[in-house]
Design a protein around this motif. Structure first.
Motif: not given
Length: 270
Positions: A20-23
């Motif tokens: 789970c990656t996000s800016e």
């Protein structure tokens, strides 16, 4: 609904074994250990809730409301007994957390939200314009004070209207469909959609008056609006020019007692 889904994203991706990656950082934490372990180790944290000028603070055991009342949520989930006098250190801790949040986060927000309702995104074919985001004028009222899933009803006057402070993100021609209900006695109303100088008129020619549904599945009456089966009516095509303007839905002729119950406009780029 979107915010809730984002908060659940760490849990869902953790359960699925997906990174789970996000800016930008997400507030949500994975609840996987709480779901699969009988006695999980869970680090307490402070959650801020802000709505309509009111701020409350919550940790795993206590909640400090906007009036500085402290409640033990484990023994008093109904929040009937203020325990602030017996827990001054907890009161002070949560009050300081609220003050930090107000200084660091709330201070950056404008006093009045003047954002427009965006339509005609260049990357999408469809734009949904629901009653939820509209503003009723005159006698028109919502089916419920909680906006989500509501529809507009009691549309009885030529002076009544529904508006959206909108911004078209790109120019184009759009096919317009309105979802409505109308009893047989009130068929025949003519209504108009406008955006700037562009106008589109249509007439209701078919009755469609189904009952409200879903209450049969509720164990307890819901506080939100019940729903019904709305009928699509193709109005025609309207030109939307890029920029800010007011999207207006109003009646031109009302031969019966009312125009319609209105649920949503669907704009399809053509």
């Amino acid at each position: 609904q979107i915010a809730g889904a984002i908060d659940l994203l760490p849990t869902l991706t953790d359960l699925a074994g997906i990174d789970c990656t996000s800016e930008k950082p997400l507030d949500g934490k994975s609840l996987k250990k709480l779901l699969i372990h009988e006695k999980p180790v869970w680090e307490d944290r402070t959650i801020i809730n802000y709505w309509s000028g009111k701020t409350s603070v919550r940790n795993q055991k206590y909640r400090l409301d906007t009036e500085n009342r402290l409640f033990d949520m484990e023994t008093d989930p109904g929040q009937t007994n203020d325990v602030s006098a017996n827990n001054p250190s907890v009161l002070d801790e949560l009050a300081q957390a609220r003050e930090r949040w107000q200084n660091e986060v709330l201070s950056e927000l404008p006093e009045k939200d003047e954002r427009t309702f965006t339509i005609a995104h260049p990357g999408y074919v469809w734009t949904q314009v629901p009653a939820r985001d509209g503003i009723a004028h005159g006698n028109i009222r919502r089916s419920n004070r909680h906006p989500n899933c509501t529809f507009f009803t009691a549309w009885k006057s030529l002076n009544d209207s529904i508006t959206w402070d909108a911004e078209a993100l790109s120019s184009g021609d759009f096919e317009v469909t309105v979802l409505y209900t109308c009893p047989a006695a009130d068929v025949g109303s003519v209504f108009e959609l406008s955006f700037g100088n562009e106008k589109l008129r249509s007439r209701i020619t078919e009755a469609h008056n189904p009952p409200l549904t879903c209450m049969e599945n509720d164990r307890d009456p819901r506080i939100e609006s019940y729903v019904k089966d709305f009928k699509p009516l193709l109005m025609g095509t309207i030109r939307l020019e890029k920029g800010k303007n007011t999207l207006v839905l109003k009646a031109i002729e009302i031969p019966g007692n009312q125009v319609m119950d209105f649920r949503v406009l669907m704009l399809k780029r053509i």
